[in-house]
Design a protein around this motif. Structure first.
Motif, PDB file in Angstrom:
ATOM      1  N   MET A   1       0.460  -1.390  -0.269  1.00 32.23           N
ATOM      2  CA  MET A   1      -0.109   0.362   0.034  1.00 32.23           C
ATOM      3  C   MET A   1       0.847   1.270  -0.080  1.00 32.23           C
ATOM      4  SD  MET A   1      -3.197   1.151   2.376  1.00 32.23           S
ATOM      5  CE  MET A   1      -4.508   1.092   1.508  1.00 32.23           C
ATOM      6  N   LYS A   2       0.591   2.133  -0.733  1.00 31.29           N
ATOM      7  CA  LYS A   2       1.078   3.693  -1.103  1.00 31.29           C
ATOM      8  C   LYS A   2       0.093   4.720  -0.643  1.00 31.29           C
ATOM      9  CE  LYS A   2       3.550   4.372  -4.287  1.00 31.29           C
ATOM     10  NZ  LYS A   2       4.092   4.860  -6.083  1.00 31.29           N
ATOM     11  N   ILE A   3       1.038   5.391   0.527  1.00 29.20           N
ATOM     12  CA  ILE A   3       0.673   6.430   1.428  1.00 29.20           C
ATOM     13  C   ILE A   3       1.260   7.662   1.531  1.00 29.20           C
ATOM     14  CG2 ILE A   3      -0.216   6.981   3.408  1.00 29.20           C
ATOM     15  CD1 ILE A   3      -0.541   3.744   4.499  1.00 29.20           C
ATOM     16  N   ASP A   4       0.637   8.607   1.008  1.00 32.15           N
ATOM     17  CA  ASP A   4       1.441  10.023   1.087  1.00 32.15           C
ATOM     18  C   ASP A   4       0.537  10.951   1.847  1.00 32.15           C
ATOM     19  OD1 ASP A   4       2.669  12.394   0.342  1.00 32.15           O
ATOM     20  OD2 ASP A   4       3.106  12.335  -2.013  1.00 32.15           O
ATOM     21  N   LEU A   5       1.254  11.186   2.724  1.00 33.75           N
ATOM     22  CA  LEU A   5       0.654  12.963   3.883  1.00 33.75           C
ATOM     23  C   LEU A   5       0.829  13.632   4.198  1.00 33.75           C
ATOM     24  CD1 LEU A   5       0.072   9.943   6.637  1.00 33.75           C
ATOM     25  CD2 LEU A   5      -1.389  10.704   5.192  1.00 33.75           C
ATOM     26  N   HIS A   6       1.645  14.234   2.246  1.00 26.61           N
ATOM     27  CA  HIS A   6       1.680  15.807   2.980  1.00 26.61           C
ATOM     28  C   HIS A   6       1.994  16.176   1.173  1.00 26.61           C
ATOM     29  CE1 HIS A   6       5.062  18.402   4.037  1.00 26.61           C
ATOM     30  NE2 HIS A   6       4.198  19.186   3.482  1.00 26.61           N
ATOM     31  N   SER A   7       0.982  17.249   0.579  1.00 28.51           N
ATOM     32  CA  SER A   7       0.927  17.334  -0.441  1.00 28.51           C
ATOM     33  C   SER A   7       0.503  18.799  -0.295  1.00 28.51           C
ATOM     34  CB  SER A   7       0.681  16.004  -1.427  1.00 28.51           C
ATOM     35  OG  SER A   7      -0.556  16.113  -1.348  1.00 28.51           O
ATOM     36  N   HIS A   8       0.324  19.170  -1.573  1.00 28.79           N
ATOM     37  CA  HIS A   8       0.052  20.449  -1.707  1.00 28.79           C
ATOM     38  C   HIS A   8      -0.650  20.842  -2.768  1.00 28.79           C
ATOM     39  CE1 HIS A   8       1.863  22.494   2.102  1.00 28.79           C
ATOM     40  NE2 HIS A   8       2.987  21.547   1.512  1.00 28.79           N
ATOM     41  N   THR A   9      -1.367  21.843  -2.958  1.00 29.53           N
ATOM     42  CA  THR A   9      -1.759  22.275  -4.842  1.00 29.53           C
ATOM     43  C   THR A   9      -2.483  23.622  -4.617  1.00 29.53           C
ATOM     44  OG1 THR A   9      -4.343  22.585  -3.704  1.00 29.53           O
ATOM     45  CG2 THR A   9      -4.019  20.592  -3.501  1.00 29.53           C
ATOM     46  N   LEU A  10      -2.622  24.236  -5.805  1.00 30.55           N
ATOM     47  CA  LEU A  10      -2.688  25.570  -6.023  1.00 30.55           C
ATOM     48  C   LEU A  10      -3.851  26.772  -5.140  1.00 30.55           C
ATOM     49  CD1 LEU A  10      -5.509  26.282  -7.219  1.00 30.55           C
ATOM     50  CD2 LEU A  10      -4.751  25.445  -9.894  1.00 30.55           C
ATOM     51  N   CYS A  11      -4.315  25.574  -3.915  1.00 27.12           N
ATOM     52  CA  CYS A  11      -4.403  26.544  -3.059  1.00 27.12           C
ATOM     53  C   CYS A  11      -4.316  27.066  -2.140  1.00 27.12           C
ATOM     54  CB  CYS A  11      -5.826  25.715  -2.240  1.00 27.12           C
ATOM     55  SG  CYS A  11      -6.942  24.736  -3.066  1.00 27.12           S
ATOM     56  N   SER A  12      -2.704  26.302  -2.293  1.00 31.47           N
ATOM     57  CA  SER A  12      -1.154  26.937  -1.349  1.00 31.47           C
ATOM     58  C   SER A  12      -0.505  27.390  -2.898  1.00 31.47           C
ATOM     59  CB  SER A  12      -0.880  26.678  -0.023  1.00 31.47           C
ATOM     60  OG  SER A  12      -0.436  25.208   0.022  1.00 31.47           O
ATOM     61  N   ASP A  13       0.748  26.575  -1.969  1.00 31.75           N
ATOM     62  CA  ASP A  13       2.168  26.569  -3.661  1.00 31.75           C
ATOM     63  C   ASP A  13       2.461  25.789  -4.252  1.00 31.75           C
ATOM     64  OD1 ASP A  13       2.704  25.577  -1.457  1.00 31.75           O
ATOM     65  OD2 ASP A  13       4.896  26.199  -0.621  1.00 31.75           O
ATOM     66  N   GLY A  14       1.104  25.227  -4.124  1.00 28.67           N
ATOM     67  CA  GLY A  14       1.134  24.031  -5.203  1.00 28.67           C
ATOM     68  C   GLY A  14       0.659  23.955  -6.345  1.00 28.67           C
ATOM     69  N   VAL A  15       1.412  23.439  -7.718  1.00 28.62           N
ATOM     70  CA  VAL A  15       0.982  24.274  -9.127  1.00 28.62           C
ATOM     71  C   VAL A  15       0.193  22.881  -9.560  1.00 28.62           C
ATOM     72  CG1 VAL A  15       3.021  24.689  -9.286  1.00 28.62           C
ATOM     73  CG2 VAL A  15       2.112  22.312  -9.671  1.00 28.62           C
ATOM     74  N   LEU A  16      -0.926  22.236  -8.656  1.00 34.09           N
ATOM     75  CA  LEU A  16      -2.021  21.513  -9.377  1.00 34.09           C
ATOM     76  C   LEU A  16      -2.647  21.788  -8.524  1.00 34.09           C
ATOM     77  CD1 LEU A  16       0.291  18.172  -9.759  1.00 34.09           C
ATOM     78  CD2 LEU A  16      -0.043  19.782 -11.333  1.00 34.09           C
ATOM     79  N   SER A  17      -4.393  21.958  -9.287  1.00 33.78           N
ATOM     80  CA  SER A  17      -5.623  21.957  -8.818  1.00 33.78           C
ATOM     81  C   SER A  17      -5.656  20.917  -7.664  1.00 33.78           C
ATOM     82  CB  SER A  17      -6.685  21.459 -10.201  1.00 33.78           C
ATOM     83  OG  SER A  17      -7.154  21.070 -10.649  1.00 33.78           O
ATOM     84  N   PRO A  18      -6.660  21.007  -6.551  1.00 35.65           N
ATOM     85  CA  PRO A  18      -6.853  19.443  -6.097  1.00 35.65           C
ATOM     86  C   PRO A  18      -7.585  18.189  -6.920  1.00 35.65           C
ATOM     87  CG  PRO A  18      -7.802  21.784  -5.061  1.00 35.65           C
ATOM     88  CD  PRO A  18      -7.196  21.944  -6.609  1.00 35.65           C
ATOM     89  N   ALA A  19      -7.796  18.229  -7.834  1.00 31.40           N
ATOM     90  CA  ALA A  19      -9.103  17.437  -9.158  1.00 31.40           C
ATOM     91  C   ALA A  19      -7.558  17.063 -10.224  1.00 31.40           C
ATOM     92  CB  ALA A  19      -9.926  18.040  -9.496  1.00 31.40           C
TER      93      ALA A  19
END
Length: 284
Positions: free
Chosen positions: A1-19
């Motif tokens: 199982m692959k788990i990632d508990l830290h990521s960002h969207t363009l709602c802060s300083d990420g470049v991808l939309s949530p979708a």
């Protein structure tokens, strides 16, 4: 199982939309994902709606990353399994957002004083309502030719001691941990090796994080070595903490991607050990 508990969207300083973020996570085989935007939970609803609409095999964990102050340093605390519509929590995050605006105004003033004018309007347009971060400033300064890369912007303009640097005005680390607990979540010390602390200071940070009620340490990031993982897990064991994993994904790079190189060995107690969502994902 692959788990990632830290990521960002363009709602802060990420470049991808949530979708787009959840779609990429599913594409990369991530089973459980936490979206942890800086001082914001604005992307969670859209991400959950996208998972349902696209029938993605992905379990979403409600998260946030709170910028905090500790020993005059900026330390990030991830909140996982929070209640994102808790009115008090939203009110508290709003104070952080306002602090971001105040800091951004001062950063722009200092840059203007050094012959880089009109930065704030451009940064506000770039952020488009998202939580303001130094990354927005860095992207703008790259776009107007002040540096070739974002890293160079920080080295020349935005890093500690540089002309555009403004000391943080964030909430105290212990108080942020209390905010997360009040919202029903668990508090995770994010990427402890990214603060450029000596081994002595990393140990002191872990000790005081635990004393303040912290729950887990992020012991795995994409570029960490097995030796570093073991050393961080030893700190978890010493202070009765569990372990978390996170890519701290903002955008695809040659060294990082959502879910990349995240794993825990069997001797480690994960922060999600008793989470029903993860148990359900495992049995699906």
């Amino acid at each position: 199982m692959k788990i990632d508990l830290h990521s960002h969207t363009l709602c802060s300083d990420g470049v991808l939309s949530p979708a787009d973020l959840v779609a990429r996570a599913a594409e990369k085989g991530v089973d459980v994902l936490a979206i942890t935007d800086h001082d914001s939970v604005a992307g969670l609803t859209a991400a959950r709606e996208a998972i349902a609409a696209q029938h993605l095999p992905l379990t979403l964990i409600n998260g946030v990353e709170i910028s905090t102050s500790w020993q005059q340093l900026e330390i990030h605390i991830v909140g996982l399994n929070i209640t994102p519509d808790c009115p008090l929590f939203l009110q508290r995050l709003a104070t952080q957002q306002q602090a971001r605006v105040v800091r951004a105004e001062e950063m722009a003033r200092r840059l203007a004083k050094n012959n880089i004018p009109d930065v704030l309007p451009a940064v506000l347009k770039l952020a488009n309502g998202a939580a303001l971060t130094r990354a927005h400033f860095a992207r703008h300064l790259v776009s107007i030719g002040k540096a070739s890369t974002m890293d160079n912007v920080f080295k020349k303009y935005l890093g500690r001691g540089k002309i555009g640097y403004v000391p943080n005005n964030w909430v105290d680390m212990a108080e942020a941990i209390a905010w997360i607990h009040d919202a029903g979540g668990v508090a995770v010390l994010a990427h402890p090796l990214k603060y450029k602390l000596t081994t002595k200071w990393v140990k002191r940070l872990a000790e005081q994080f635990a004393a303040a009620g912290g729950d887990a340490i992020e012991i795995i990031s994409p570029q960490q070595t097995p030796v570093q993982k073991r050393e961080l897990w030893a700190l978890c064991e010493l202070h009765g903490l569990t372990a978390s994993v996170g890519s701290d994904f903002h955008q695809v790079t040659t060294w990082n991607d959502i879910g990349k190189n995240l794993y825990l060995t069997d001797d480690v107690i994960p922060v999600w050990a008793n989470w029903p969502q993860v148990a359900q994902a495992q049995s699906a």
